[in-house]
Design a protein around this motif. Sequence first.
Motif, PDB file in Angstrom:
ATOM      1  N   ARG A 105       0.857  -1.183   0.000  1.00  0.00           N
ATOM      2  CA  ARG A 105       0.000   0.000   0.000  1.00  0.00           C
ATOM      3  C   ARG A 105       0.893   1.232   0.000  1.00  0.00           C
ATOM      4  O   ARG A 105       1.777   1.370   0.842  1.00  0.00           O
ATOM      5  CB  ARG A 105      -0.906   0.028   1.232  1.00  0.00           C
ATOM      6  N   VAL A 106       0.673   2.125  -0.965  1.00  0.00           N
ATOM      7  CA  VAL A 106       1.434   3.359  -1.064  1.00  0.00           C
ATOM      8  C   VAL A 106       0.470   4.534  -1.087  1.00  0.00           C
ATOM      9  O   VAL A 106      -0.453   4.560  -1.917  1.00  0.00           O
ATOM     10  CB  VAL A 106       2.319   3.388  -2.326  1.00  0.00           C
ATOM     11  N   LEU A 107       0.657   5.474  -0.179  1.00  0.00           N
ATOM     12  CA  LEU A 107      -0.121   6.719  -0.192  1.00  0.00           C
ATOM     13  C   LEU A 107       0.831   7.860  -0.501  1.00  0.00           C
ATOM     14  O   LEU A 107       1.740   8.146   0.282  1.00  0.00           O
ATOM     15  CB  LEU A 107      -0.822   6.950   1.150  1.00  0.00           C
ATOM     16  N   LEU A 108       0.634   8.485  -1.650  1.00  0.00           N
ATOM     17  CA  LEU A 108       1.429   9.641  -2.041  1.00  0.00           C
ATOM     18  C   LEU A 108       0.619  10.886  -1.738  1.00  0.00           C
ATOM     19  O   LEU A 108      -0.425  11.123  -2.348  1.00  0.00           O
ATOM     20  CB  LEU A 108       1.768   9.570  -3.530  1.00  0.00           C
ATOM     21  N   ARG A 109       1.071  11.655  -0.772  1.00  0.00           N
ATOM     22  CA  ARG A 109       0.328  12.831  -0.321  1.00  0.00           C
ATOM     23  C   ARG A 109       0.983  14.088  -0.904  1.00  0.00           C
ATOM     24  O   ARG A 109       2.073  14.475  -0.514  1.00  0.00           O
ATOM     25  CB  ARG A 109       0.313  12.884   1.200  1.00  0.00           C
ATOM     26  N   LEU A 161       5.131 -13.491  -4.696  1.00  0.00           N
ATOM     27  CA  LEU A 161       3.901 -13.700  -3.930  1.00  0.00           C
ATOM     28  C   LEU A 161       3.009 -12.465  -3.908  1.00  0.00           C
ATOM     29  O   LEU A 161       1.894 -12.517  -3.378  1.00  0.00           O
ATOM     30  CB  LEU A 161       4.250 -14.084  -2.488  1.00  0.00           C
ATOM     31  N   LEU A 162       3.480 -11.355  -4.469  1.00  0.00           N
ATOM     32  CA  LEU A 162       2.749 -10.089  -4.398  1.00  0.00           C
ATOM     33  C   LEU A 162       1.465 -10.181  -5.221  1.00  0.00           C
ATOM     34  O   LEU A 162       1.503 -10.297  -6.449  1.00  0.00           O
ATOM     35  CB  LEU A 162       3.626  -8.951  -4.908  1.00  0.00           C
ATOM     36  N   ALA A 163       0.319 -10.086  -4.528  1.00  0.00           N
ATOM     37  CA  ALA A 163      -0.967 -10.264  -5.186  1.00  0.00           C
ATOM     38  C   ALA A 163      -1.814  -9.009  -5.223  1.00  0.00           C
ATOM     39  O   ALA A 163      -2.720  -8.906  -6.062  1.00  0.00           O
ATOM     40  CB  ALA A 163      -1.753 -11.385  -4.493  1.00  0.00           C
ATOM     41  N   HIS A 164      -1.537  -8.048  -4.338  1.00  0.00           N
ATOM     42  CA  HIS A 164      -2.448  -6.905  -4.212  1.00  0.00           C
ATOM     43  C   HIS A 164      -1.642  -5.632  -3.973  1.00  0.00           C
ATOM     44  O   HIS A 164      -0.834  -5.576  -3.047  1.00  0.00           O
ATOM     45  CB  HIS A 164      -3.422  -7.148  -3.062  1.00  0.00           C
ATOM     46  N   ILE A 165      -1.864  -4.629  -4.810  1.00  0.00           N
ATOM     47  CA  ILE A 165      -1.206  -3.334  -4.648  1.00  0.00           C
ATOM     48  C   ILE A 165      -2.265  -2.243  -4.608  1.00  0.00           C
ATOM     49  O   ILE A 165      -3.175  -2.212  -5.451  1.00  0.00           O
ATOM     50  CB  ILE A 165      -0.226  -3.046  -5.805  1.00  0.00           C
ATOM     51  N   LEU A 166      -2.144  -1.370  -3.616  1.00  0.00           N
ATOM     52  CA  LEU A 166      -3.046  -0.227  -3.499  1.00  0.00           C
ATOM     53  C   LEU A 166      -2.219   1.043  -3.592  1.00  0.00           C
ATOM     54  O   LEU A 166      -1.240   1.215  -2.862  1.00  0.00           O
ATOM     55  CB  LEU A 166      -3.802  -0.244  -2.167  1.00  0.00           C
ATOM     56  N   CYS A 168      -6.184   1.868  -7.615  1.00  0.00           N
ATOM     57  CA  CYS A 168      -5.693   3.243  -7.594  1.00  0.00           C
ATOM     58  C   CYS A 168      -6.844   4.151  -7.183  1.00  0.00           C
ATOM     59  O   CYS A 168      -7.879   4.200  -7.853  1.00  0.00           O
ATOM     60  CB  CYS A 168      -5.160   3.648  -8.963  1.00  0.00           C
ATOM     61  N   CYS A 169      -6.659   4.837  -6.058  1.00  0.00           N
ATOM     62  CA  CYS A 169      -7.718   5.693  -5.530  1.00  0.00           C
ATOM     63  C   CYS A 169      -7.236   7.137  -5.460  1.00  0.00           C
ATOM     64  O   CYS A 169      -6.179   7.417  -4.880  1.00  0.00           O
ATOM     65  CB  CYS A 169      -8.146   5.218  -4.139  1.00  0.00           C
ATOM     66  N   ILE A 170      -7.997   8.032  -6.062  1.00  0.00           N
ATOM     67  CA  ILE A 170      -7.699   9.461  -5.993  1.00  0.00           C
ATOM     68  C   ILE A 170      -8.396  10.026  -4.765  1.00  0.00           C
ATOM     69  O   ILE A 170      -9.621   9.931  -4.637  1.00  0.00           O
ATOM     70  CB  ILE A 170      -8.201  10.186  -7.251  1.00  0.00           C
ATOM     71  N   LEU A 171      -7.622  10.592  -3.874  1.00  0.00           N
ATOM     72  CA  LEU A 171      -8.166  11.197  -2.656  1.00  0.00           C
ATOM     73  C   LEU A 171      -8.191  12.705  -2.847  1.00  0.00           C
ATOM     74  O   LEU A 171      -7.157  13.351  -2.944  1.00  0.00           O
ATOM     75  CB  LEU A 171      -7.313  10.825  -1.447  1.00  0.00           C
ATOM     76  N   ARG A 172      -9.380  13.246  -2.894  1.00  0.00           N
ATOM     77  CA  ARG A 172      -9.558  14.681  -3.147  1.00  0.00           C
ATOM     78  C   ARG A 172      -9.928  15.369  -1.853  1.00  0.00           C
ATOM     79  O   ARG A 172     -10.878  14.971  -1.174  1.00  0.00           O
ATOM     80  CB  ARG A 172     -10.662  14.902  -4.190  1.00  0.00           C
ATOM     81  N   GLU A 211      -8.353  -1.340 -10.876  1.00  0.00           N
ATOM     82  CA  GLU A 211      -9.585  -0.718 -10.370  1.00  0.00           C
ATOM     83  C   GLU A 211      -9.252   0.715  -9.972  1.00  0.00           C
ATOM     84  O   GLU A 211      -8.317   0.941  -9.209  1.00  0.00           O
ATOM     85  CB  GLU A 211     -10.134  -1.475  -9.159  1.00  0.00           C
ATOM     86  N   VAL A 212     -10.015   1.673 -10.479  1.00  0.00           N
ATOM     87  CA  VAL A 212      -9.780   3.095 -10.180  1.00  0.00           C
ATOM     88  C   VAL A 212     -10.997   3.675  -9.496  1.00  0.00           C
ATOM     89  O   VAL A 212     -12.142   3.423  -9.925  1.00  0.00           O
ATOM     90  CB  VAL A 212      -9.461   3.894 -11.472  1.00  0.00           C
ATOM     91  N   SER A 213     -10.785   4.438  -8.458  1.00  0.00           N
ATOM     92  CA  SER A 213     -11.887   5.080  -7.727  1.00  0.00           C
ATOM     93  C   SER A 213     -11.411   6.441  -7.242  1.00  0.00           C
ATOM     94  O   SER A 213     -10.242   6.779  -7.334  1.00  0.00           O
ATOM     95  CB  SER A 213     -12.327   4.221  -6.557  1.00  0.00           C
ATOM     96  N   GLN A 214     -12.350   7.210  -6.700  1.00  0.00           N
ATOM     97  CA  GLN A 214     -11.998   8.482  -6.081  1.00  0.00           C
ATOM     98  C   GLN A 214     -12.956   8.764  -4.938  1.00  0.00           C
ATOM     99  O   GLN A 214     -14.117   8.319  -4.962  1.00  0.00           O
ATOM    100  CB  GLN A 214     -11.980   9.629  -7.089  1.00  0.00           C
ATOM    101  N   GLU A 215     -12.471   9.508  -3.958  1.00  0.00           N
ATOM    102  CA  GLU A 215     -13.303   9.852  -2.815  1.00  0.00           C
ATOM    103  C   GLU A 215     -12.686  11.055  -2.116  1.00  0.00           C
ATOM    104  O   GLU A 215     -11.530  11.431  -2.374  1.00  0.00           O
ATOM    105  CB  GLU A 215     -13.411   8.680  -1.845  1.00  0.00           C
ATOM    106  N   TYR A 216     -13.466  11.638  -1.219  1.00  0.00           N
ATOM    107  CA  TYR A 216     -12.946  12.745  -0.409  1.00  0.00           C
ATOM    108  C   TYR A 216     -12.093  12.189   0.718  1.00  0.00           C
ATOM    109  O   TYR A 216     -12.343  11.119   1.250  1.00  0.00           O
ATOM    110  CB  TYR A 216     -14.087  13.564   0.183  1.00  0.00           C
TER     111      TYR A 216
END
Length: 365
Positions: free
Chosen positions: A257-261, A284-289, A325-329, A359-364
Amino acid sequence: MPPRLPQELAEMIIDELGDTYQRPTLAACSLTCRAWLHRSRVHIHSAVRLDPNSHLDRLSELYSGPLADYVRSLSIDASRLKKIHRLALEALVWEQLEEQTVRIFLTNYDDVRDVWLAACDFYNPAAFVRLLQSFGKADSIRMEGMGCDPVDFEEALEENGPVLHLQALDVGELCNAPSIVARWAYHGRKEVVIESIHFSWNHEDPVHLSRLLQLAGPSVKSLSITMDDHVQRVRTTPGELQGAVDLSQNTGLRTLRVLLRLETSNYIEVSWIGDVLSQLSSQLLAHILIFIELPSYELLDKLRWDLIDSALADTRIPALKKVECCILRRYMLHQGLDPNAINRVRNALPKLAALGILEVSQEYT
């Protein structure tokens, strides 16, 4: 009617009672007249002592209001509490604890397995390191809101043991010097095994995080990194941070999991995220956020999506089943979410989209 005692003289007497801690007499003074109340409370509530006989619920209720402002010293007698498995320390200043209390924390909790630290201040990071060293049997160490002054603590690190085994090490938000924990975790160790790691990194050079990850190697199964663009602001050469966070040794990773702020709307060189992801070699890497927190949608067009796309679509990661990939607005009045943002990101990651794992999403935020 007897003459009224002058206020100045009364305060001198109350202070004398406080110095000798004559609590019943101080309590009587607080009830004598309103003018004596504050001075009496200063002494009555200046020191709080907890022991196995304390009525904790009653004390918690008593000091949940204005009386808490009078407390200057906290003493804990936990000498008979030696089988504690979970220890939580919240909102304390280490250097303001009494010596006896500090000694208890450092010597009486050999069986602690789960440590939680929140909103604690250590003027001297060496004291913080020695506290961490005292939990030799801990499986989980988690913290947030920790504060340490930037002074030397090399001597304390020399007391590290040769082995560190943890199920989880979590250094969360508002820890002003996460490098202190990273250095404690790897310094002088011959073996580091940590299954789950989370670091929220701020302005510091991530070299110490990189060293910890290299030493922990394949033992790391779950990795989470939050990093803001202050790390890049102190660098002037594009690409200078390439390889600063080295994941090449973490061959046992299963989730990342990587959060780029991003803190500014100005252009910031963040192509290093592609460089870091390109080091992944876990079978073994199966899931990346990947979370991108941004103040403006304009930054979407300035990120090096092509580097991310190439790194994650590589056949070196055969077990990869999902990339989120989630866009945090950040919420701003009169500015909603951009309905086209999701498609913009999908179009910027064509290789991952073609593999059907994106999978791409966005949220506040």
